[in-house]
Design an enzyme around this catalytic site. Structure first.
Site, short mmCIF file in Angstrom:
data_model
loop_
_atom_site.label_atom_id
_atom_site.label_comp_id
_atom_site.label_asym_id
_atom_site.label_seq_id
_atom_site.Cartn_x
_atom_site.Cartn_y
_atom_site.Cartn_z
N GLY A 52 29.58 76.35 34.53
CA GLY A 52 28.59 75.63 35.32
C GLY A 52 27.86 76.68 36.13
CB CYS A 53 25.24 78.17 36.21
SG CYS A 53 26.34 78.83 34.99
#
Ligand code: SF4
Ligand code: SF4
Ligand code: SF4
Lengths: 366, 501
Positions: A14-15
């Protein structure tokens, strides 16, 4: 060290992503983008951060800027020998860094400004870009311990294992100025220790920062690999970068057309369009069907003279766009925009699959 | 009379407490198993003629009947199995080749059942097919390898002819002759209703079915039965049949008894003559000959229709497919060794060819390695039994699947594997008017539509689980699959990891 791609390891993450663009081509210091991405500290976990800056090497703008990580001196020696065989090296140096306690275990990080040896280029019957692409793919897949992570003209990628703000400080990005910046903070669900796995991922001047995990990965990968790309890292970002390189540079699609391939409108939407437009969209969706990307993603695609923000068709990842004067801001969270420009003319969340493309004004020369 | 060595394989069990002697079973069994013994006023059965098709069981008003496998046994032997012994008796008596129908029933590995499908969670959300659009539209046909623009920079539509399907399933080739008029009508109507295609097989196209042309694939096989300009013009695509999974390397044989006036007209052969299609096409002895036939058909259809080349899955199928992909064909269809047939020599059906799962995986991989996967679409068949088989086939790399046996089962086939006798009690593999009329095309077509609709629901549900909302993102997406109980070599050929990896 756990390197993505090795032993067929594929690491979802995720980011956070952020981007700044000046339509007038004004040169923005790297400081702002660091500030923006640092607000989203909690969206990354210290296992990868990076930046791409465009227009940062005006004095070398006609040369390919190769940024390379080396694990060992031996890898460097071997790679440099190879570079000398393929390229005229106009300038080479270590990339300046600031040692900090937060970024450790750095590899050797070098930068080369090069152009293809004219004789070798002529012998290859390739155009310049393709010549460079093939050399980069060769180094990355065949020279152990060497990894080219940036290869465009008048642009550069800077990335490391660490929180993005620390990575920016490490690379002294405040000393660079560019008309376009993108940044990425990574939250991988595994513990890679390899710097090459951080974003942005770049090929020539196309760079991608990406938040999401695509479910179409292997369909996309197996298709794109038919055209000489090797997805050695097994990351989505790598595949997406190659897809854009293929569609835009090799197939000659516009950025808008490429966007309607990877985030193709639903058939129900296509059917509602004017017949000519419907035919165009149907055509693109049909011939490039294997490059449709499904699953959640929001990406920023940087390229010479422009930037594009794009969400998956269902908008399963957040993305907001803000505007102020000639500046355009794009980020996973509004806060990351407000922190550098509290006073916006406009802020909005683009719809799923709706590309937001910003280009330099026509009169701007970089 | 010589001694009959063969004990019936199945026994008809009648519950005499329930039997009301209505004689329905007697009238319905085309194999003449049931008879009323008038002297004793009791129903009798000649088990030796029973093929276990369940017709009588299904129609008996009091549910008095069942068919059981006989427990009569040979002396136990792990080498000489009862079936082997019986077959020798049969051949010793007849001096003939053993004949069978439908697909290979032997216990070879079914790879579909050793492949598991992925689902997404946490890092990647699954998608609810009831709330979000789920797209299954599929195009079949070659794709151009470059784009072109007009002088204003607009994209020019340079697509070769395509087939457009609402979902990647088609009805595979079954000729009028091998199956009945009513079965054909059911398939044609269902294909039209579903927005997919059915395939005429090698038996020509009955004039009544020209109206379904837009959903029809016509076949050109080695016998060239029923092939003429109108036939090609009527269709949406033309399929050259080079091979069939159930009987690779041999042609077809429709006995003269099945060639009534209608079939003789459709096939363009005299009534009552055997329709024999030769093993090879006698004008195709090599790949360059195939190329010529592909282009003759394209010429004949003015390059407006995709040409499909159908081959059987045999050992060097990848190399053959790679040659075909360069022969101008738009679509390659591959038929696995479990594919059905109206009649085939038993030994060939049971021992020649390879499983479609392996053939598909290696063909797809080979075409990609050569960078020509975009030249052709890949359609596979040869025992696709359920929606999960479809999903697995697409993820291995197929563009679409052909279903034959599954479609017949939907029409009422009970897999008695006696199609070659022409006495199909379900009105499918028969030309006897009194049997054919048992299959009501209205009912048959509805059942086919139901089946495919049900599969569509299941496919979109599985796609949603994987976080995929469009079928093209599933194509060749082998990371979505894991093998279970497969060895290294099998995993390598299938191009998938083992479960847990
Ligand atoms: S159909 Fe059933 S009830 Fe009628 S005669 Fe046969 S077994 Fe008896
Ligand atoms: S052949 Fe079919 S209809 Fe005849 S007895 Fe056997 S199961 Fe019943
Ligand atoms: S089609 Fe008829 S004869 Fe053939 S297997 Fe099915 S039920 Fe038996």
């Amino acid at each position: 060290m756990f390197r993505e791609g090795e032993n067929e390891n594929r690491i979802p993450s995720g980011c956070a992503i952020s981007g700044i663009f000046s339509k007038k081509g004004e040169r923005i210091s790297g400081e702002s983008i660091i500030k923006s991405i640092s607000v989203m500290h909690d969206r990354s976990n210290g296992l990868g951060g990076g930046f791409a800056g465009y227009g940062i090497y005006p004095e070398y703008k006609d040369f390919y800027a190769l940024h390379i990580f080396y694990d060992t001196q031996a890898a460097k020696d071997e790679c440099e020998k190879y570079l000398e065989r393929c390229f005229e090296i106009v300038n080479l140096s270590k990339i300046p860094i600031k040692k900090t306690r937060k970024i450790t275990n750095e590899p050797l990080i070098w930068r080369y400004f090069v152009y293809p040896l004219p004789v070798r280029l002529a012998d290859s019957h390739l155009d310049e870009d393709e010549y460079v692409v093939r050399r980069v793919i060769k180094i990355n897949s065949e020279i152990k311990g060497a990894y080219v992570f940036s290869s465009g003209k008048n642009m550069g990628v800077f990335k490391a294992v660490g929180f993005p703000e620390d990575v920016g400080e490490f690379y002294r990005l405040a000393e660079y100025e560019g008309y376009s910046w993108t940044a990425h903070g990574r939250y991988p669900t595994n513990t890679p220790g390899w710097w090459g796995g951080a974003h942005p991922f770049a090929m020539l001047d196309y760079s991608i920062v990406h938040n999401g995990e695509i479910s179409s990965y292997d369909a996309n990968r197996r298709y794109i690999e038919m055209f000489g790309y090797k997805c050695t890292l097994l990351t989505d970002t790598e595949a997406i970068t190659y897809i854009f390189d293929y569609l835009v540079r090799r197939m000659g699609l516009t950025i808008e057309e490429a966007a309607s391939v990877v985030a193709a409108p639903f058939w129900s939407t296509i059917n509602k369009k004017e017949p000519q437009e419907a035919e165009r969209l149907k055509y693109l969706r049909n011939i490039f069907s294997s490059l449709l990307i499904t699953g959640p993603f929001s990406i920023l695609l940087g390229y010479t003279g422009g930037i594009m923000a794009l969400n998956d068709r269902l908008k399963l990842r957040s993305m907001v766009v803000g505007e102020r004067g000639d500046r355009v801001y794009m980020a996973s969270e509004e806060a990351a925009i407000r922190v550098i420009e509290p006073d916006l003319d406009r802020i909005y969340a683009p719809k799923g699959g709706q590309p937001v493309i910003v280009k330099l004004n026509d009169d701007v020369k970089i | 009379m010589p001694i009959n060595f063969i004990h019936p394989e199945y026994e008809v069990i009648r519950d005499f407490n329930k039997c009301i002697k209505c004689r329905v079973c007697e009238r319905q069994c085309s194999n003449e198993v049931h008879k009323l013994d008038p002297d004793h006023n009791i129903m009798t059965a000649d088990d030796s003629k029973c093929v276990c098709c369940h017709r009588c069981v299904s129609v008996c008003p009091t549910k008095a009947l069942k068919i059981v496998k006989s427990d009569h046994t040979f002396k136990t032997n792990s080498n000489w199995m009862p079936e082997t012994i019986t077959e020798i008796y049969r051949q010793a008596e007849s001096g003939g080749v053993l004949l069978s129908s439908m697909g290979n029933p032997k216990p070879f590995p079914v790879y579909w059942d050793k492949i598991l499908i992925n689902a997404s969670q946490v890092t990647n959300p699954s998608i609810d097919p009831l709330r979000e659009p789920m797209e299954t539209k599929t195009f079949l046909g070659a794709k151009p390898n470059k784009i072109e623009r007009d002088k204003d920079g607009r994209l020019i539509n340079n697509l070769p002819p395509q087939l457009e399907l609402t979902l990647p399933i088609m009805f595979s080739a079954m000729s009028y002759g091998s199956i009945s008029y009513n079965a054909h009508e059911s398939l044609a109507r269902a294909a039209r209703e579903l927005g997919i295609y059915y395939n005429t097989g090698e038996g020509g196209l009955h004039e009544d079915f020209y109206q379904y042309g837009a959903n029809t694939i016509v076949q050109v096989a080695s016998g060239r039965f029923g092939v003429h300009k109108g036939y090609l013009d009527a269709a949406a695509a033309v399929e050259i049949k080079m091979g069939q999974g159930a009987k690779p390397g041999i042609g077809g044989h429709l006995p003269g008894t099945k060639i009534g006036s209608d079939i003789s007209k459709t096939r363009m052969i005299p009534e009552g003559t055997d329709a024999i299609s030769p093993a090879p096409h006698h004008d195709i002895y090599s790949i360059e000959d195939l190329r010529q036939l592909v282009y003759s058909l394209k010429e004949a259809t003015e390059y407006k229709k995709p040409v499909i080349v159908k081959i059987a899955a045999v050992h060097n199928v990848a190399a053959i497919a790679s040659g075909i992909a360069r022969s101008g064909a738009d679509i390659i269809s591959i038929d696995g060794f479990r594919g059905g047939t109206g009649a085939a020599p038993t030994r060939i059906r049971d021992n020649v060819g390879i499983p479609i799962e392996l053939a598909l995986a290696s063909v797809d991989e080979r075409l990609r390695a050569e960078g020509i996967r975009g030249n052709v679409s890949l359609v596979i068949g040869g025992s696709v039994r359920s929606s999960t088989d479809v999903v697995k086939a697409i993820a291995l790399g197929a563009d679409a699947v052909y279903i034959g046996t599954a479609a017949l089962i939907a029409l009422g086939c009970h897999l008695c594997r006696s199609c070659h006798t022409g006495l199909c009690n379900w009105g499918i593999a028969t030309q006897k008017a009194e049997l054919v009329k048992r299959l009501n095309p209205e009912v048959g077509y509805t059942r086919l539509v139901n089946l495919i609709t049900a599969w569509r629901h299941e496919i979109t549900e599985l796609m949603g689980c994987m976080g995929i909302n469009s079928i093209e993102a599933l194509k060749g997406n082998r990371l979505m699959l894991r093998g279970i109980g497969l060895n290294e070599k099998e995993l390598e050929i299938l191009g998938i990891k083992h479960a847990g990896e």
